[in-house]
Write an enzyme that holds these catalytic residues in place. Structure first.
Site, PDB file in Angstrom:
ATOM      1  N   ASN A 211       0.692  -1.129  -0.184  1.00  0.00           N
ATOM      2  CA  ASN A 211      -0.143  -0.228  -0.222  1.00  0.00           C
ATOM      3  C   ASN A 211       1.110   1.630   0.010  1.00  0.00           C
ATOM      4  OD1 ASN A 211       0.462   0.703   2.932  1.00  0.00           O
ATOM      5  ND2 ASN A 211      -0.421  -1.554   3.071  1.00  0.00           N
ATOM      6  N   LYS A 290       9.598 -15.805 -10.803  1.00  0.00           N
ATOM      7  CA  LYS A 290       9.298 -14.833 -11.832  1.00  0.00           C
ATOM      8  C   LYS A 290       7.791 -15.407 -12.390  1.00  0.00           C
ATOM      9  CE  LYS A 290       9.007 -10.454 -14.433  1.00  0.00           C
ATOM     10  NZ  LYS A 290       9.568  -9.728 -15.386  1.00  0.00           N
ATOM     11  N   ILE A 308      -2.334  -8.143  13.119  1.00  0.00           N
ATOM     12  CA  ILE A 308      -1.836  -7.896  15.263  1.00  0.00           C
ATOM     13  C   ILE A 308      -2.716  -7.051  16.289  1.00  0.00           C
ATOM     14  CG2 ILE A 308       0.491  -7.003  15.420  1.00  0.00           C
ATOM     15  CD1 ILE A 308       1.500  -6.695  12.544  1.00  0.00           C
ATOM     16  N   LEU A 309      -3.135  -6.136  15.502  1.00  0.00           N
ATOM     17  CA  LEU A 309      -3.730  -5.287  16.520  1.00  0.00           C
ATOM     18  C   LEU A 309      -5.007  -6.224  18.009  1.00  0.00           C
ATOM     19  CD1 LEU A 309      -4.212  -1.894  17.731  1.00  0.00           C
ATOM     20  CD2 LEU A 309      -6.005  -2.146  16.125  1.00  0.00           C
TER      21      LEU A 309
END
Length: 412
Positions: A211, A290, A308-309
């Site tokens: 991102n 690839k 994770i949080l």
């Protein structure tokens, strides 16, 4: 105003980043500071003294033995006048002269003659910044108590990309505020664990899913937490930002690597701030080689990454856990739902659809949400400001709630 009554001497050496200094001077004056400017002869090749005189409201100094100065000892007058000397941009040349105690122009001389603290903001080509001689001079100055404002990374005027860019004026102003008005140590003795930046989820040895997160907000949190007295561990996804001074940094790539790094360290943390933009999904399988272009379309199967949080917040003895909600619409609604659903102590929400405060921006605007001890929703806006200032607001509120115990975790 944060710098009301403060006297700041800005020294400008020769470098293309000198064009940013009129804005810095203006920003410092907006905060109430009195600013005077000293220029080297090299600096005048990039920007005129008249410009600095106009924005500072004072004559610019560049002569070691100025006959118009009181008793013709201008360097002593200025050295005694300043509450802080900031050299920005600080070229490799001025860093070397300061490290070796030379006094061959006005700026280097007054640095020897002043009792005031000195800060330098190095700015130069990335290869020059990495040179052993420059790094040795930086180490010498740091050992002597000179404050080093670490350069940022990015595209440079010469076309190179890397560390060596002078921080933007708003970031410089925030660091100057910290030097002149140090935090009261509200996080003294606390361990703050922070995640920052994106994660990269491999598709094959060449490609990945990621991102646009730059990591700037998380790195600002780490820097300010350290300034507020905390021991700081920063777990960073792939991003090209300098490590804040005295911050322990662990670099990771994927969400699973970040989770393991967090789990290995979270039991020792008093605060956990999940600022990283963790990829929600990763490819089910990673190709060994690839993937060749062989068809007009391709289907990529994804599987959810670990949260994770939520993992940290749901542990038996979680630290004070702060989450982030980067949304493009209905920001407050999504943030409040996330606060309760993930059982967080506090959440910081921002609208990343606004490009002036979104990914890669140097500014941000945040709304904080938490439940008080009576399970009533509370909020606090942090208006648009530099990410350093926003970081301070987040940490001050977190420390206040942690100390007063006036918060609660959502019940089912």
């Amino acid at each position: 105003m944060p710098l009301s009554g403060r006297k700041i001497l800005v020294g400008i050496s020769g470098g293309i980043a000198a064009y940013k200094i009129p804005d810095l001077v203006r920003r410092l004056r907006d905060y109430g500071a009195t600013v005077r400017v000293v220029m080297t002869h090299g600096a005048k090749a990039f920007i005129t003294p008249l410009t600095l005189q106009a924005v500072s409201g004072h004559a610019v100094h560049d002569d070691l033995l100025d006959p118009d100065a009181e008793a013709a000892m201008g360097h002593i007058e200025l050295a005694k006048w300043a509450d802080l000397i900031v050299i920005a941009p600080a070229s490799a040349s001025i860093l070397a002269r300061l490290a070796h105690g030379l006094a061959d122009d006005l700026l280097s001389t007054l640095c020897l003659a002043t009792p005031a603290p000195i800060a330098v903001a190095p700015a130069m080509n990335q290869q020059m910044w990495a040179a052993a001689a420059v790094q040795d001079n930086i180490a010498t100055l740091s050992r002597r108590g000179v404050h080093i404002i670490a350069p940022a990374s990015g595209a440079q005027a010469c076309g190179d990309v890397g560390a060596g860019r002078m921080p933007e004026p708003l970031d410089l102003r925030e660091q100057i505020c910290q030097l002149l008005s140090p935090a009261e140590g509200v996080l003294q003795g606390k361990h703050v664990l922070i995640t920052a930046g994106p994660t990269r989820e491999a598709v094959d040895p060449v490609r990945y899913v990621s991102n646009h997160s730059s990591g700037k907000m998380g790195f600002a949190l780490a820097a300010v937490a350290q300034q507020m007295g905390a021991e700081v561990t920063l777990i960073a996804g792939p991003c090209h930002l300098p490590t804040p001074p005295q911050v322990k940094r662990i670099d990771v790539e994927s969400a699973e690597q970040m989770l393991k790094a967090v789990q290995d360290r979270v039991t020792a943390a008093d605060f956990f701030i999940a600022c990283a933009a963790v990829a929600d999904y990763r490819p089910t399988a990673v190709a060994d080689s690839k993937i060749k272009k062989s068809a007009s379309s391709m289907t990529l199967e994804l599987v959810r990454n670990p949260d994770i949080l939520a993992t940290v917040a749901s542990s038996s003895k979680p630290p004070f856990t702060v989450g982030f909600a980067a949304e493009t619409h209905a920001v407050a609604d999504y943030a409040q739902d996330k606060l309760k659903r993930k059982r967080l102590a506090m959440i910081a929400a921002n609208d990343v659809s606004d490009t002036s405060i979104g990914f890669n921006s140097d500014e941000n605007a945040i709304s904080l949400f938490w439940l008080d001890s009576q399970q009533q929703l509370q909020s606090k806006p942090l208006d648009k400001a530099s990410k350093q200032q926003i970081a301070r607001g987040i940490l001050e509120q977190a420390a206040r709630l942690h100390t007063s115990n006036d918060y609660s975790i959502a019940t089912d």
